[in-house]
Design a protein around this motif. Structure first.
Motif, PDB file in Angstrom:
ATOM      1  N   UNK A  44       0.819  -1.210   0.000  1.00  0.00           N
ATOM      2  CA  UNK A  44       0.000   0.000   0.000  1.00  0.00           C
ATOM      3  C   UNK A  44       0.855   1.262   0.000  1.00  0.00           C
ATOM      4  N   UNK A  45       2.155   1.119   0.257  1.00  0.00           N
ATOM      5  CA  UNK A  45       3.019   2.299   0.344  1.00  0.00           C
ATOM      6  C   UNK A  45       2.962   3.191  -0.905  1.00  0.00           C
ATOM      7  N   UNK A  46       3.081   2.615  -2.118  1.00  0.00           N
ATOM      8  CA  UNK A  46       3.052   3.508  -3.287  1.00  0.00           C
ATOM      9  C   UNK A  46       1.755   4.286  -3.404  1.00  0.00           C
ATOM     10  N   UNK A  47       0.677   3.772  -2.781  1.00  0.00           N
ATOM     11  CA  UNK A  47      -0.596   4.492  -2.853  1.00  0.00           C
ATOM     12  C   UNK A  47      -0.598   5.668  -1.894  1.00  0.00           C
ATOM     13  N   UNK A  48       0.059   5.501  -0.739  1.00  0.00           N
ATOM     14  CA  UNK A  48      -0.095   6.524   0.298  1.00  0.00           C
ATOM     15  C   UNK A  48       1.024   7.557   0.360  1.00  0.00           C
TER      16      UNK A  48
END
Lengths: 305, 297
Positions: free
Chosen positions: B132-136
């Motif tokens: 989820x890191x690239x999204x947040x």
């Protein structure tokens, strides 16, 4: 769900490509700038990794603290305005007739899919000195002037001798307006999801017991939709804080936010270690905001954004 | 009639205040969407959201360089934009990158979604968190990280087209495939595992079960995810801004450099074209994504 041990071949085939891409093309770059943030610039392109904290300490200098402070208040203001606009929107959509709901929701979401740069560009055309807002105001001014001349008051110059365009582009106002314009859909969605789930009989009960609409909103609806409000606030606040394009195009020379300072370190100022330190400070702030959100709304899974 | 009993006090209270001379049913206390001030508010907000975009589109057909006064309908700025080599090349670059990025991120994202849907494994929560890191994370952080990464590992520049777009494409895939994974995963959570068991009981192999039972169910999620990846790639400015070089300009980066100097109708024309492409892709994505199963978030 089965254990990975039941079918190791399938497990590895499914997990390796994605993990590789994430690890090599996302986590490695992040790790690189994390290491760089402890480095020292020794030449035009040479950087020594000395594990110094100098870059982080430099971020506390008044010049940069001022930028941080400004980024925070601009983001807070934009978030509050988003909430003020989005709450009634979400409320109205969830009380709309069934066949209207998906249409209205899609109408809210559609601008969000349109290129950010194009939307910002569209705002420039609207807000600039010779843009549509000032054009409309000038039209009103001319009509008002004509009326004043007709009733013989033109000598008093009540509305000025000539039309003065409002300076609404290239300042903080334009940045805040742009952020609200760009990020409002982020606020409407979580609010809508929460208000939609709300049991409407609570509202009827409150109204039947004599509370007015405002009192019902304040004491029943808002407390019950708090998780949506928290989600929305954080979903808007994070991108606002890290925004780069909106302040860059709509802000004036002094409307700089953290994102613009980071960009300058990597392009014009060419100070990669300091830029990396600032990027990581911004990321820590983001993680902090996300942690607050997960505590307040009680969700665990990372994939449920 | 059942509704009347609960709303009676309000109906009585509001009856004397009614000043309408045309016939209209009373507005119930919870019928907020029929209240005039709510309608005005929603209308004003939609006006704020759409007026800039609509004027941008409208003035791409305006036969005037000054851009403010309406002088008549014309297509000439579309022809001018088409003949503007820089703009055309940037547009083609954007489309090429979007196609390459979409294909790879759809495959990667679908595999990750299947992995997370099917297996439990140690460290799964952490794995999902990293995915989820690239999204947040803020776009600017990812942009500068990509800039440093490609500079440090000495990614070859000056390769023939379309290989010179590889750095941008890689960056786009890195932030797109987690989104695809989220969308496909949301779709899969509605899958009935018994169908899979039934298929295996009836003698189908693992592979046959996947292609004949699981994959057909996944398909709308994959199409929605692919269209999402396509728009994400077409839309991206910030990350591309940091990974593009002087000869690898994408459409948003080109528009950015043009906007810095002036507002011209050619940009309006090219933007309109891009808006049409993204709106069509988005409408398709929404059509493919069942309304009750998952959403973009």
């Amino acid at each position: 769900m089965e254990s990975w041990k039941t079918n190791r071949a399938v497990f590895w085939v499914l997990s390796l490509p994605g993990s590789f891409w994430l690890g090599f093309f996302f986590l490695t770059p992040l790790a690189l700038i994390w290491i760089l943030s402890f480095g020292e610039k020794t030449g035009i392109i040479t950087i020594d990794i000395t594990w110094t904290l100098e870059n982080y300490i430099r971020a506390l200098e008044p010049v940069y603290l001022e930028v941080v402070w400004k980024s925070i208040w601009i983001s807070v203001l934009a978030t509050v305005l988003c909430l003020a606009l989005a709450y009634p929107m979400a409320f109205a959509i969830s009380f709309a007739p069934g066949r209207w709901k998906p249409l209205l929701l899609m109408a809210v979401m559609l601008p969000f899919w349109i290129n950010l740069l194009i939307r910002t560009y569209a705002l420039i055309a609207v807000l600039r000195t010779r843009g549509y807002v000032n054009f409309t105001l000038e039209w009103f001014w001319e009509k008002a002037d004509a009326v004043l001349t007709f009733i013989g008051l033109e000598q008093l110059e009540l509305i000025g001798a000539r039309f003065e365009p409002l300076p609404i582009l290239y300042n903080n106002f334009a940045v805040i307006f742009g952020l609200v314009y760009v990020f409002m859909p982020f606020m409407v969605l979580p609010l809508y999801a929460n208000i939609e789930k709300l049991d409407k009989s609570f509202l009827e009960a409150s109204l039947d017991l004599g509370a007015g609409h405002w009192r019902t909103l304040r004491s029943v609806v808002v407390p019950l939709t708090m998780p949506g409000i928290v989600s929305g606030i954080i979903l808007v606040f994070i991108p606002c804080l890290g925004s780069f394009l909106t302040p860059d195009l709509l802000g004036g020379t002094n409307a700089q936010m953290i994102g613009n300072v980071i960009e300058r370190q990597f392009k014009a100022a060419n100070d990669w270690p300091f830029g990396s330190a600032l990027s990581f400070l911004l990321m820590y702030a983001t993680f902090g905001a996300l942690a607050i959100r997960s505590v307040l709304s009680g969700r665990q899974s990372g994939m449920e954004i | 009639m059942a509704e009347l009993t609960t709303t009676a006090p309000h109906a009585v209270r509001s009856a004397p205040r009614r000043r309408r001379w045309f016939r209209r049913n009373d507005i119930g206390p919870l019928e907020y969407s029929r209240k005039i001030w709510v309608q005005l508010f929603v209308g004003a907000t939609f006006l704020m959201l759409y007026a800039p975009i609509i004027t941008l589109v409208a003035y791409s057909f305006n036969d005037s360089r000054r851009n403010v006064v309406w002088k008549g309908f014309t297509f000439k700025y579309y022809i001018k934009a088409w003949n503007n080599d820089g703009l055309f090349e940037a547009f083609m670059n954007s489309i090429t990158i979007a196609f390459m990025s979409t294909v790879i991120s759809t495959i990667l994202g679908a595999m990750v979604a299947l992995l997370l849907w099917r297996f439990r494994f140690p460290g799964k929560a952490a794995y999902e968190g990293f995915m989820a890191l690239p999204i947040v994370i803020p776009e600017i952080c990812m942009g500068v990280a990509m800039l440093v990464f490609f500079a440090r590992i000495g990614w070859p520049s000056g390769m023939p087209w379309p290989l010179n777009l590889s750095a941008i494409t890689i960056a786009h895939i890195a932030f797109s495939f987690p989104f695809v994974a989220v969308v496909v995963r949301a779709r899969m959570s509605g899958f009935n595992r018994e169908l899979e068991e039934a298929s295996k009981d009836l003698g189908a192999s693992e592979w046959q079960t996947f292609w004949n039972v699981v994959f057909p169910f996944m398909k709308p999620g994959i199409v929605a995810g692919a269209l999402l990846a396509f728009t994400l790639s077409l839309d991206d400015f910030v990350i591309t801004f940091f990974t593009s070089g002087p000869d690898t300009v994408t459409f948003p980066v080109k528009v950015y450099s043009m906007v810095r100097f002036s507002v011209t109708p050619e940009v309006n024309a090219a933007s309109t074209l891009l808006i049409v492409i993204t709106v069509i892709a988005t409408l398709f994505a929404m059509k493919f994504q069942a309304p009750d199963k998952g959403s973009a978030h």
